[in-house]
Motif scaffolding. Structure first.
Motif, PDB file in Angstrom:
ATOM      1  N   SER A   1       0.809  -1.222   0.000  1.00  0.00           N
ATOM      2  CA  SER A   1       0.000   0.000   0.000  1.00  0.00           C
ATOM      3  C   SER A   1       0.842   1.272   0.000  1.00  0.00           C
ATOM      4  CB  SER A   1      -0.926   0.006   1.214  1.00  0.00           C
ATOM      5  OG  SER A   1      -0.165  -0.008   2.413  1.00  0.00           O
ATOM      6  N   GLN A   2       2.156   1.139   0.232  1.00  0.00           N
ATOM      7  CA  GLN A   2       3.028   2.306   0.346  1.00  0.00           C
ATOM      8  C   GLN A   2       3.980   2.471  -0.829  1.00  0.00           C
ATOM      9  OE1 GLN A   2       2.686   4.555   2.927  1.00  0.00           O
ATOM     10  NE2 GLN A   2       0.877   3.291   3.342  1.00  0.00           N
ATOM     11  N   VAL A   3       3.825   1.662  -1.875  1.00  0.00           N
ATOM     12  CA  VAL A   3       4.846   1.656  -2.920  1.00  0.00           C
ATOM     13  C   VAL A   3       4.967   3.001  -3.637  1.00  0.00           C
ATOM     14  CG1 VAL A   3       4.814  -0.842  -3.324  1.00  0.00           C
ATOM     15  CG2 VAL A   3       3.254   0.630  -4.612  1.00  0.00           C
ATOM     16  N   VAL A   4       3.874   3.681  -3.907  1.00  0.00           N
ATOM     17  CA  VAL A   4       3.954   4.928  -4.659  1.00  0.00           C
ATOM     18  C   VAL A   4       4.608   6.019  -3.814  1.00  0.00           C
ATOM     19  CG1 VAL A   4       2.649   6.752  -5.814  1.00  0.00           C
ATOM     20  CG2 VAL A   4       2.010   4.358  -6.145  1.00  0.00           C
ATOM     21  N   ASP A   5       4.163   6.167  -2.592  1.00  0.00           N
ATOM     22  CA  ASP A   5       4.745   7.183  -1.711  1.00  0.00           C
ATOM     23  C   ASP A   5       6.237   6.949  -1.524  1.00  0.00           C
ATOM     24  OD1 ASP A   5       4.574   9.393   0.272  1.00  0.00           O
ATOM     25  OD2 ASP A   5       5.086   7.790   1.682  1.00  0.00           O
ATOM     26  N   GLU A   6       6.632   5.719  -1.264  1.00  0.00           N
ATOM     27  CA  GLU A   6       8.047   5.425  -1.032  1.00  0.00           C
ATOM     28  C   GLU A   6       8.863   5.550  -2.318  1.00  0.00           C
ATOM     29  OE1 GLU A   6       8.224   1.661   0.980  1.00  0.00           O
ATOM     30  OE2 GLU A   6       7.493   2.517   2.868  1.00  0.00           O
ATOM     31  N   MET A   7       8.263   5.206  -3.451  1.00  0.00           N
ATOM     32  CA  MET A   7       8.949   5.406  -4.734  1.00  0.00           C
ATOM     33  C   MET A   7       9.233   6.884  -4.959  1.00  0.00           C
ATOM     34  SD  MET A   7       7.482   4.871  -8.606  1.00  0.00           S
ATOM     35  CE  MET A   7       6.230   6.129  -8.357  1.00  0.00           C
ATOM     36  N   LEU A   8       8.245   7.743  -4.727  1.00  0.00           N
ATOM     37  CA  LEU A   8       8.429   9.176  -4.942  1.00  0.00           C
ATOM     38  C   LEU A   8       9.480   9.743  -4.000  1.00  0.00           C
ATOM     39  CD1 LEU A   8       4.724  10.288  -5.494  1.00  0.00           C
ATOM     40  CD2 LEU A   8       6.496   9.994  -7.226  1.00  0.00           C
ATOM     41  N   LYS A   9       9.493   9.279  -2.770  1.00  0.00           N
ATOM     42  CA  LYS A   9      10.530   9.726  -1.832  1.00  0.00           C
ATOM     43  C   LYS A   9      11.913   9.331  -2.337  1.00  0.00           C
ATOM     44  CE  LYS A   9       7.634   9.682   2.337  1.00  0.00           C
ATOM     45  NZ  LYS A   9       7.300   8.952   3.583  1.00  0.00           N
ATOM     46  N   GLY A  10      12.048   8.109  -2.817  1.00  0.00           N
ATOM     47  CA  GLY A  10      13.330   7.658  -3.345  1.00  0.00           C
ATOM     48  C   GLY A  10      13.724   8.392  -4.603  1.00  0.00           C
ATOM     49  N   PHE A  11      12.748   8.690  -5.455  1.00  0.00           N
ATOM     50  CA  PHE A  11      13.032   9.411  -6.688  1.00  0.00           C
ATOM     51  C   PHE A  11      13.569  10.806  -6.395  1.00  0.00           C
ATOM     52  CE2 PHE A  11      11.734  12.272 -10.127  1.00  0.00           C
ATOM     53  CZ  PHE A  11      12.333  11.643 -11.209  1.00  0.00           C
ATOM     54  N   VAL A  12      12.939  11.495  -5.464  1.00  0.00           N
ATOM     55  CA  VAL A  12      13.397  12.842  -5.115  1.00  0.00           C
ATOM     56  C   VAL A  12      14.761  12.785  -4.441  1.00  0.00           C
ATOM     57  CG1 VAL A  12      12.923  14.868  -3.691  1.00  0.00           C
ATOM     58  CG2 VAL A  12      11.077  13.801  -4.992  1.00  0.00           C
ATOM     59  N   TYR A  13      14.973  11.809  -3.570  1.00  0.00           N
ATOM     60  CA  TYR A  13      16.274  11.659  -2.914  1.00  0.00           C
ATOM     61  C   TYR A  13      17.382  11.488  -3.949  1.00  0.00           C
ATOM     62  CZ  TYR A  13      20.074   9.432  -0.309  1.00  0.00           C
ATOM     63  OH  TYR A  13      21.298   9.112   0.214  1.00  0.00           O
ATOM     64  N   ALA A  14      17.115  10.692  -4.973  1.00  0.00           N
ATOM     65  CA  ALA A  14      18.134  10.404  -5.985  1.00  0.00           C
ATOM     66  C   ALA A  14      18.334  11.557  -6.962  1.00  0.00           C
ATOM     67  CB  ALA A  14      17.756   9.142  -6.756  1.00  0.00           C
ATOM     68  N   ASN A  15      17.357  12.456  -7.054  1.00  0.00           N
ATOM     69  CA  ASN A  15      17.409  13.499  -8.087  1.00  0.00           C
ATOM     70  C   ASN A  15      17.101  14.881  -7.523  1.00  0.00           C
ATOM     71  OD1 ASN A  15      17.635  11.680 -10.590  1.00  0.00           O
ATOM     72  ND2 ASN A  15      15.854  10.829  -9.538  1.00  0.00           N
ATOM     73  N   ASP A  16      17.505  15.117  -6.272  1.00  0.00           N
ATOM     74  CA  ASP A  16      17.106  16.362  -5.614  1.00  0.00           C
ATOM     75  C   ASP A  16      17.814  17.596  -6.154  1.00  0.00           C
ATOM     76  OD1 ASP A  16      19.604  15.866  -4.558  1.00  0.00           O
ATOM     77  OD2 ASP A  16      18.932  15.704  -2.478  1.00  0.00           O
ATOM     78  N   GLU A  17      18.797  17.417  -7.027  1.00  0.00           N
ATOM     79  CA  GLU A  17      19.396  18.593  -7.667  1.00  0.00           C
ATOM     80  C   GLU A  17      18.492  19.145  -8.774  1.00  0.00           C
ATOM     81  OE1 GLU A  17      20.243  15.326 -10.499  1.00  0.00           O
ATOM     82  OE2 GLU A  17      20.130  15.522  -8.315  1.00  0.00           O
ATOM     83  N   ARG A  18      17.507  18.329  -9.198  1.00  0.00           N
ATOM     84  CA  ARG A  18      16.694  18.708 -10.354  1.00  0.00           C
ATOM     85  C   ARG A  18      15.215  18.888 -10.001  1.00  0.00           C
ATOM     86  NH1 ARG A  18      18.361  14.921 -13.718  1.00  0.00           N
ATOM     87  NH2 ARG A  18      19.826  16.308 -14.764  1.00  0.00           N
ATOM     88  N   VAL A  19      14.694  18.063  -9.100  1.00  0.00           N
ATOM     89  CA  VAL A  19      13.252  18.058  -8.833  1.00  0.00           C
ATOM     90  C   VAL A  19      12.981  18.104  -7.337  1.00  0.00           C
ATOM     91  CG1 VAL A  19      12.769  16.757 -10.943  1.00  0.00           C
ATOM     92  CG2 VAL A  19      13.093  15.534  -8.770  1.00  0.00           C
ATOM     93  N   GLU A  20      11.727  18.415  -7.018  1.00  0.00           N
ATOM     94  CA  GLU A  20      11.253  18.349  -5.643  1.00  0.00           C
ATOM     95  C   GLU A  20       9.809  17.859  -5.642  1.00  0.00           C
ATOM     96  OE1 GLU A  20      11.645  22.251  -4.074  1.00  0.00           O
ATOM     97  OE2 GLU A  20      10.364  23.178  -5.588  1.00  0.00           O
ATOM     98  N   ARG A  21       9.352  17.456  -4.487  1.00  0.00           N
ATOM     99  CA  ARG A  21       7.981  16.989  -4.343  1.00  0.00           C
ATOM    100  C   ARG A  21       7.169  18.050  -3.620  1.00  0.00           C
ATOM    101  NH1 ARG A  21       6.298  11.258  -1.369  1.00  0.00           N
ATOM    102  NH2 ARG A  21       4.027  11.352  -1.773  1.00  0.00           N
ATOM    103  N   VAL A  22       6.004  18.356  -4.162  1.00  0.00           N
ATOM    104  CA  VAL A  22       5.117  19.288  -3.482  1.00  0.00           C
ATOM    105  C   VAL A  22       4.613  18.607  -2.214  1.00  0.00           C
ATOM    106  CG1 VAL A  22       2.996  20.628  -3.647  1.00  0.00           C
ATOM    107  CG2 VAL A  22       4.455  20.357  -5.666  1.00  0.00           C
TER     108      VAL A  22
END
Length: 328
Positions: A9-30
């Motif tokens: 049930s948490q895969v999307v939230d945790e995926m987005l957290k990991g995506f931002v962590y890996a690419n925080d020089e370019r993107v952020e999460r609202v």
């Protein structure tokens, strides 16, 4: 089901957290949303927002950045984001020149993005929308009224992103999209179905010696189930369908995408690309650009799709314009 996850049930939230962590020089999460937005927004530039159900990575968050999307909105796996989430994506993306929504043709996506458009317009944001329906496999299928939107959506992201970066107005970017979408056609094949984490089993069953032409990216039915074919035979089938759909003419120019659906090694994608080349070398058309890779996946589906775009004007130049996103 074997997956590197925690709670389904948490895969999307945790995926987005990991995506931002890996690419925080370019993107952020609202905060408190499923919206990924580029950090270096450009005041006065038309904003592009796309998205839909998760499970198609790198689409769509992987294409957020300079030269492509301004923001992407993720729903749960294979489920459209809510209108409220899309609205937050529009508001986060708006750079003062209006927002174009790029929507894959699925009933839930179209309905929710349209509702978000109305909500944003009520708040004074100028919004246009574009629905991508490039899958020629079937006219109607699960979740759709008309053709599905699949990997050709990535071509729309790239070309319209380049147009927005060049300074075209919202009206001009929308008009370009209206010309572009009818000239993009895709078709795919699957060896295995995708397994949604919360379901825990494949969306359909193919025997060990079976494959299916025309399967959708949410495991929707295709048009023909058959015994396993060679890469060359698959290329013959898919190129043949696209040839019939386009009615190839002398000296027409095209762009080409070979797209992995999630579990297909690049080795096999390149073998298939070579077989596509052999099919096309006898046709009276010219391929202006080519791209191979995982662009619009379907979780762990084993298969590929093939997309052609018939080029006009300076569309090839738009393709080659520089882009700075995570997954290009």
């Amino acid at each position: 089901m074997k997956k590197i996850i925690n709670q389904p049930s948490q895969v999307v939230d945790e995926m987005l957290k990991g995506f931002v962590y890996a690419n925080d020089e370019r993107v952020e999460r609202v905060p408190e949303t499923s919206v990924i937005v580029r950090k270096d927004k450009k005041k006065g530039e038309v904003a592009l927002v796309s998205g839909g159900g998760s499970g198609h990575e790198p689409a769509h968050a992987g294409f957020v950045g300079d030269g492509m999307l301004t923001a992407a909105v993720s729903g749960e796996v294979f489920t459209s984001p809510s209108p409220d989430q899309v609205l937050e994506g529009i508001k986060a993306a708006d750079q003062g020149a209006g927002v174009l929504l790029i929507i894959k043709n699925y009933t839930g996506d179209v309905m929710n993005f349209e509702m978000a458009k109305e909500l944003a317009e009520a708040e004074g944001i100028e919004v246009e929308q574009l629905v991508v329906d490039d899958d020629i496999a079937v006219e109607d299928s699960t979740h759709t009224a008309g053709r599905r939107g699949v990997a050709g959506t990535v071509i729309v992201h790239k070309m319209l992103g380049a147009a927005a970066k060049r300074g075209l107005s919202l009206k001009e970017v929308k008009e370009l999209g209206d010309k572009l979408v009818p000239n993009i056609k895709s078709i795919g094949v699957a060896m295995t179905a995708a397994t949604v984490p919360e379901v825990g089993k494949p969306g359909f069953t193919l025997e060990e010696n079976e494959m299916e032409y025309g399967v959708g990216i949410h495991s929707e039915p295709g048009y023909h189930r058959t015994s396993i074919k060679s890469s060359s035979e698959i290329a013959t089938e898919l190129v043949g369908k696209l040839k019939d759909a386009f009615e190839f003419g002398d000296n027409e120019h095209y762009g080409l995408l070979v797209n992995g659906l999630g579990a297909t090694p690049l080795m096999e994608q390149y073998i298939f690309a070579h077989d596509v080349e052999k099919q096309l070398e006898h046709e009276p058309i010219k391929i202006e650009f080519k791209k191979v890779g995982n662009l619009m996946t379907s979780l762990d589906m084993n298969g590929v799709s093939l997309t052609l775009v018939k080029l006009q004007d300076d569309w090839a130049d738009l393709w080659y314009d520089p882009v700075h996103v995570t997954d290009w």
